[in-house]
Design a protein around this motif. Structure first.
Motif, short mmCIF file in Angstrom:
data_model
loop_
_atom_site.label_atom_id
_atom_site.label_comp_id
_atom_site.label_asym_id
_atom_site.label_seq_id
_atom_site.Cartn_x
_atom_site.Cartn_y
_atom_site.Cartn_z
N LEU A 350 0.92 -1.19 -0.09
CA LEU A 350 0.13 -0.01 0.00
C LEU A 350 0.81 1.33 -0.02
N VAL A 351 0.31 2.48 -0.56
CA VAL A 351 0.91 3.68 -0.20
C VAL A 351 0.12 4.18 0.78
N GLU A 358 -7.32 5.48 -4.23
CA GLU A 358 -6.01 5.59 -4.90
C GLU A 358 -5.16 4.27 -4.82
N ASN A 359 -5.29 3.70 -3.50
CA ASN A 359 -4.64 2.18 -3.57
C ASN A 359 -5.15 1.18 -4.22
N VAL A 361 -6.51 1.31 -7.08
CA VAL A 361 -5.98 1.23 -8.54
C VAL A 361 -4.74 0.91 -8.79
N LEU A 362 -4.22 0.87 -7.77
CA LEU A 362 -2.40 0.76 -7.80
C LEU A 362 -2.08 -0.52 -8.65
N GLY A 363 -1.47 -0.18 -9.80
CA GLY A 363 -1.43 -1.47 -10.72
C GLY A 363 -2.15 -1.39 -11.78
N TYR A 365 -4.00 1.53 -12.51
CA TYR A 365 -4.53 3.10 -12.88
C TYR A 365 -4.56 3.13 -14.44
N ARG A 366 -3.46 2.45 -15.06
CA ARG A 366 -3.32 2.87 -16.60
C ARG A 366 -4.42 2.26 -17.54
#
Lengths: 512, 361, 354
Positions: A350-351, A358-359, A361-363, A365-366
């Motif tokens: 996690l960030v 936001e976490n 979609v980590l990975g 998000y693109r």
């Protein structure tokens, strides 16, 4: 009741609020002299907050604390220590390059003239160590001793400062089976010498084994206080989670399909270097959970790092669905269909200062779904996050809260939601239930089995044999970077597996 | 709506405000100790800044470079990098703009934009060098950017001497009129204050800052790397390229600061013995503004106002400039040690909340 | 009242100030430890009516500030003297950056000051801009030339003065090696070097002159290194034209004096023996900035402001030269210096400027 020992700590109506949450809601608790009082609750139930209040790290918004019958205002750890309260934290607060004795002295250094009196400190450390059977060498450096031993140093530290009320925060989370057994003995030794102990935990077996009294907390409130002898694990679990819990998840049988992951002769480290991974061969099929058993530090991390593109392999191949993906970048591997639930969710998963959305979609998000071209559509991200938070029961006031504010279990749920919903073909999960409570563990297990049922290939790395036995279709044992052998969980037992994990082949005789 | 509430939440507003008030009070105490009248002094400061159209214009001129370097430091900070090199990037921006402005002769609609662009690129590449050293060799960006500040200063002096110096002068030739970004009519309206497009580009820069970081995938990556590089790496983000990119963008901001100083204010570049110090002021501005573009805009206004107004305190109230720098220093100190401010502000906020609750009940 | 708390805030504020000032000191505060700037210029010369009472004269410094121990300071002291002598009101403004020069000059002009000084060559463009925009304002600059009807420019024939200290060095050196440490390599400083070389050559053709430019007027550490190199190389006298950097030359000479080695420094701009002592200061090449300031300011009060003119102050005008007293120079040396001085004044010797 007659003959009951005196109440040494009494919390009356303790309430503590944080923005958006009531962490402790008018909690009452009595600790008697010489008892082990277990504090049971899911992660986020408010156990740690309550103990932080007792140790002076937080101030209660309402309520009173009485120590030995006298009202006390504990406005800092210094005050707590002076009242004889000691705390053994989950994360040790030790200075690595210092010796045991130096760490224990820190903050309470005996002084002889202007120089530190090491001799007195050594003697005292040794004396306390002997008294409680801690077997700690005062001259050893922290960085050289095991985690279990470090924990004993923490215990020693509190005793050295004269604590007779000890708080243990999840003390077994980081220990091996053997070390846990020893810790239980130490706890008994401590109470035999008149110390009183509060044990924060969510592990039912430990409570049943060692405690005298249990207080169950759920969502910041005391559910019940029971005598351990008069209850059982099922009852406690129900009180903690608020519903009945099945302990052994149903393994859904499914015929494994095509090979998804095929690792061939994978090696890290060349020439005279120590080989961190040595000729690893491994296959995982669709709808199969392969459990990787082994003692921590035998190559599990390295294997995952190679499979996720963090580390480069020296030789060997990794095939995903028949395609060679050896030493690809992390991003390429993710795109190829690898998901990863990392062991250390704070550091790698996690960030913490990102929001939940936001976490989530980590990975991913693109994806075009989250904005065209270079843009990020935060509305779309939030909508997606809200959907996942609902489906995976991640408890958070909103998806705009920081991940940091979530309890460990909910953080883990968010990671699992993220990694499963990316639609992977291979899921790598390392210690997915580490530090989680019973309710969360069963949730994670169910989700993994469901993913398997959907045909995903899963590599499960765990240090808990029960977990491996309950979930895996196939067990593979790793030792010193090498695969020692495979086993069918239905046909083997912990003892045989344990021998392999210690580097012995099945036919090895006695101790070497 | 929520966005704005997030930016202007009680602690983000009251903490800097409290810091400013405490800074001004400390300054007043020091003035009293020195035998000066703080009321006169602050009045003089205010009059100096808002007293005449000329002064308003010159205050804006003072704010502009601070805004740019503040953005430069703030942007890289968001990506987890401490950009001490804004000074050098600023100088490189000046140099790039000066070379194009003096050496080329082009129609104005190409010349000025090209000079701005090249200056920005100079600053960006200079910063990207720091990023590259960190990404490829692990060189700490603080150390390399400090070193590069000096290199930039001497390299720029060298280029100036070799290419642009007007004989017998300590400065370059004047840039061609076609490269100027001054706004003549605005200057005339403001009694010859030196007005240029810098402040407008700076404000647009603040919007770009926000947009890039919070509205693009690239910005998302940069923030992830800034907050937790390990997790970012596990999520497939290329840390090295993120470092280089964020440094480059930060450098563009700083470079633009230098660009407008050359193309808008001086119209030439001076051989300087020491750096302007704008890069370091930028650190304070970014800190004061909480590394958020809106905060940085306000912080640069405050900082620039105090800086320009100091001459007024000196002139009208006879307070030495040192005292004004003490006030500025105190404000920075109190913002930097926001723990103190929170300790003071919090009880107020808490009692207010309590009142709110009572009122609601 | 929580007095303790309050006072601790003041203390921390002061600490902050020290930190911030030392961190951002840059060029603006470098070198000058003291803080004579608090001695403001508000007119306190009371008593009797004086010729200049109705005049107000302002002065803008460059980034060196008013305590630069160099010409900003000299000019300001001259204005203070003027205030005492004539009753004129004087005031200064310091420039934090180069961009402040113009607004600072404008501050005086907009306030209706009778004369605004720009001290130093940096003012060339600023003074020009301001003078063009305010044709009615009177402006004076030192060390640079602005060719406008409302600006009077004062420059010095530094090469002539440098020639004389070159003569001193040539006659005094025992090693036949002398050094020159310059600030930045630029025309004004080159004039010092050229004059000095010519003077040394005229008095002692065998003597060698070592030259180094440290590249900055505010880097005493670098000048100290340069001086050390020269002294190690056998030079026994160093002439510096390096502003604040020159302090490093003095510091090196003092260090050597402490360990018993006799070396000399020739100061610049003002009599630096007063600041650094007679032990190491052989003499100084004085630029009488104070004379220039007084001269132009007095002209103004007398109604004789020479706008548009350039005044060059050389040996003849007593604008450059040696200090009144020179404890370390023998009568013989002084006599030779006087002879060369006369030759320059008569035009028998023309001192090179490059």
């Amino acid at each position: 009741m007659m003959g009951e020992p005196e109440v040494i700590v009494e919390l009356k109506g303790i309430t503590k609020r944080f923005p958006g949450i009531v962490a402790n809601d008018s909690i009452d608790l009595k600790l008697r002299k010489g008892e082990i009082h277990a504090l049971l609750g899911e992660n986020g139930a408010g156990k740690s907050t309550l103990m932080s209040i007792l140790f002076g790290l937080y101030q209660p918004d309402e309520g009173e604390i009485h120590i030995r019958g006298k009202k006390a205002v504990i406005d800092g750890p210094g005050k707590a220590i002076s009242l004889g309260i000691g705390m053994v934290h989950q994360h040790f607060k030790l200075v690595q390059p210092f010796t045991v004795a130096e760490n224990i002295m820190l903050g309470a250094e005996p002084v002889k003239g202007v120089s530190l009196d090491y001799r007195t400190a050594h003697d005292k450390v040794r004396q306390i160590s002997d008294q409680y059977g801690l077997k700690v060498d005062p001259k050893a450096k922290i960085e050289d001793i095991t985690v279990g031993m470090q924990q004993r140093v923490e215990i020693l530290k509190t005793l050295y400062r004269g604590a007779d009320i000890l708080i243990f925060d999840e003390p077994t989370a980081v220990l091996t089976v053997q070390e846990i057994r020893e810790l239980m003995q130490i706890l008994r030794n401590l109470t035999a010498e008149g110390k009183s102990i509060i044990l924060i935990t969510h592990k039912l077996a430990e409570i049943m084994e060692v405690s005298d009294t249990v207080t169950v907390i759920r969502r910041g409130k005391v559910v019940d206080t029971l005598r351990t002898a008069e209850t059982n694990e099922e009852e406690l679990a129900e009180k903690m989670v608020g519903r009945s819990v099945s302990f052994v998840p149903l393994k859904k049988e499914r015929a494994p399909g095509e090979v998804v992951l095929s690792v061939e002769g994978l090696t890290v480290g060349a020439g005279k270097e120590k080989k961190l991974l040595d000729n690893i061969n491994l296959t995982i099929r669709e709808g199969e959970i392969v459990g990787l058993a082994g003692v921590d530090g035998n190559g599990q991390h390295e294997l995952i790092e190679v499979l996720t593109g963090i580390r480069k392999a020296t030789s060997g191949r990794v095939l995903l669905n028949g395609q060679d993906v050896t030493n690809r970048q992390t991003r390429a591997l993710m795109d190829a269909g690898i998901s990863h639930i990392p062991e250390d969710r704070h550091k790698h998963g996690l960030v913490l200062d990102f929001t939940v959305s936001e976490n989530i979609v980590l990975g991913s998000y693109r994806d075009a779904a989250f904005g065209k071209g270079i843009f990020l559509d935060s509305k779309a991200v939030e909508k997606y996050a809200e959907k996942l938070v609902g489906e995976y029961d991640v408890r958070t006031p909103s998806v705009q809260n920081k991940a940091r504010s979530l309890s460990g279990g909910n953080q883990q749920k968010a990671i699992i939601a993220r990694e499963l919903e990316r639609g992977p073909r291979l899921l790598i999960a390392m210690q997915p239930t580490r530090g989680l409570d019973v309710g969360a563990i069963s949730f994670v297990h169910e989700r993994l089995l469901q993913a398997k049922a959907e045909g995903k290939a899963i590599l499960l790395i765990s240090f808990e044999l029960d977990e491996l036995f309950n979930l895996s279709d196939k067990l593979v044992v790793i030792f010193d970077g090498q695969i020692m052998g495979e086993a069918n969980p239905a046909e083997t037992d912990g003892e045989k597996l344990g021998l392999m994990m210690a580097g012995k082949t099945m036919h090895a005789e006695g101790r070497g | 709506m929520d966005k704005w509430r997030n930016i202007f939440n009680p602690s983000s507003v009251f903490v800097p405000l409290g810091a400013i008030v405490l800074g001004l009070i400390s300054g007043a105490v020091i003035m009293l100790l020195g035998g000066y009248n703080p009321v006169d002094a602050y009045q003089a400061l205010f009059e100096k800044v808002f007293g005449s159209p000329y002064d308003i214009g010159e205050t804006i001129r003072t704010i502009t470079p601070l805004l740019f370097t503040g953005l430069a430091v703030g942007f890289t900070y968001r990506a987890g990098l401490f950009n001490i090199g804004a000074d050098g990037q600023y100088i490189m921006g000046m140099t790039g703009a000066a070379i194009v402005g003096i050496k080329l002769q082009l129609p104005w609609f190409i010349h000025a934009p090209l000079a701005v662009l090249v200056g920005a690129l100079f600053g960006g590449l200079w910063a990207a060098l720091v990023g590259y050293l960190k990404a490829s060799r692990g060189v700490n960006e603080v150390i390399s950017s400090i070193m590069l500040n000096w290199i930039a200063l001497y390299l720029s002096n060298y280029l100036l001497r070799a290419l642009l110096l007007e004989p017998g002068q300590q400065r370059s030739y004047f840039i061609h009129e076609s490269a100027s970004v001054s706004i003549g009519w605005l200057s005339r309206a403001l009694e010859n204050a030196r007005m240029d497009w810098g402040i407008f580009i700076g404000l647009i820069g603040a919007v770009v800052f926000y947009f890039l970081l919070w509205r693009t995938k690239q910005g998302y990556e940069l923030r992830a790397v800034g907050l937790n590089p390990d997790a970012a790496r596990y999520a497939g983000i290329n840390i090295k390229s993120s470092i280089v990119k964020s440094m480059f963008i930060g450098g563009v901001f700083a470079g633009l600061g230098g660009v407008f100083e050359v193309l808008g204010v001086f119209h030439y570049q001076v051989l300087s013995a020491a750096s302007s110090g704008y890069g370091f002021d930028g650190i304070a501005v970014a800190l004061l503004g909480g590394n958020h573009p809106v905060g940085i805009v306000f912080a640069s206004i405050l900082f620039g106002t105090l800086t320009y107004g100091s001459a007024g305190m000196n002139f009208s109230a006879d307070v030495p400039t040192e005292i004004v720098r003490i006030v500025i220093g105190a404000v920075i100190f109190f913002v930097a040690s926001h723990g103190i401010i929170q300790g003071i502000v919090k009880p107020f906020l808490a009692s207010r909340r309590k009142l709110d609750r009572k009122g609601a009940a | 009242m929580k007095n303790m708390k309050k006072s601790s805030f003041v203390v921390s504020a002061l600490l902050a100030v020290i930190l911030v000032l030392s961190a951002c000191g840059g060029g603006s505060t470098g070198g000058n430890g003291g803080n004579a700037g608090t001695n403001n210029g508000a007119g306190n010369a009371q008593g009797g009516t004086k010729a200049g009472e109705n005049f107000r004269i302002g002065m803008v410094t460059d980034r060196g500030g008013v305590n630069d121990k160099s010409f900003n300071q000299t000019a300001w002291e001259a204005l203070k003297q003027l205030e005492g002598d004539t009753g004129a009101k004087v005031k200064y403004l310091e420039s934090k950056t180069d961009a402040d020069l113009i607004p600072n000059m404008n501050q005086f002009i907009k306030d209706g000051y009778d004369l605004t000084w720009g001290i130093g060559f940096l003012f060339e463009d600023a003074a020009k801009t301001v003078a063009e925009q305010n044709p009615d304002a009177k402006i004076a600059v030192i060390d640079t030339v602005v060719d406008l009807p409302n600006v009077e420019s004062v420059t010095f024939a530094e090469h002539e003065g440098s020639f004389l200290v070159g003569v001193v060095a040539g006659l005094t050196t025992e090693t036949n090696k002398v050094g020159f440490v310059g600030g930045m390599e630029m025309p004004v400083i080159k004039k010092f070097e050229a004059g000095f070389r010519a003077g040394v050559a005229a008095a002692n053709p065998d003597a060698k002159v070592l030259v180094n430019y440290v590249g900055d007027f505010n880097k005493p550490d670098q000048a100290k290194v340069a001086a050390s190199t020269f002294y190690n190389d056998g030079a026994d006298i160093i002439f510096h034209a390096a502003g604040g950097s020159g302090n490093g030359v003095f510091s090196e000479a003092k260090d050597r004096a402490k360990s018993g080695k006799k070396v000399w420094v020739i100061g610049v701009d003002k009599d630096q023996a007063l600041e650094h002592g007679d032990d190491v200061t052989l003499t100084s090449m004085i630029k009488k900035v104070d004379q220039a300031v007084l001269r132009v300011s007095n002209d103004l009060i007398a109604g004789e402001f020479k706008g548009g003119e350039v005044t060059v102050l050389g040996l003849k005008e007593d604008g450059v030269g040696l200090p009144e007293t020179n404890k370390n120079l023998t009568d013989e040396v002084l006599q030779q210096v006087e002879e060369f001085k006369q030759k320059i004044i008569n035009g028998e010797i023309t001192v090179p400027t490059k």
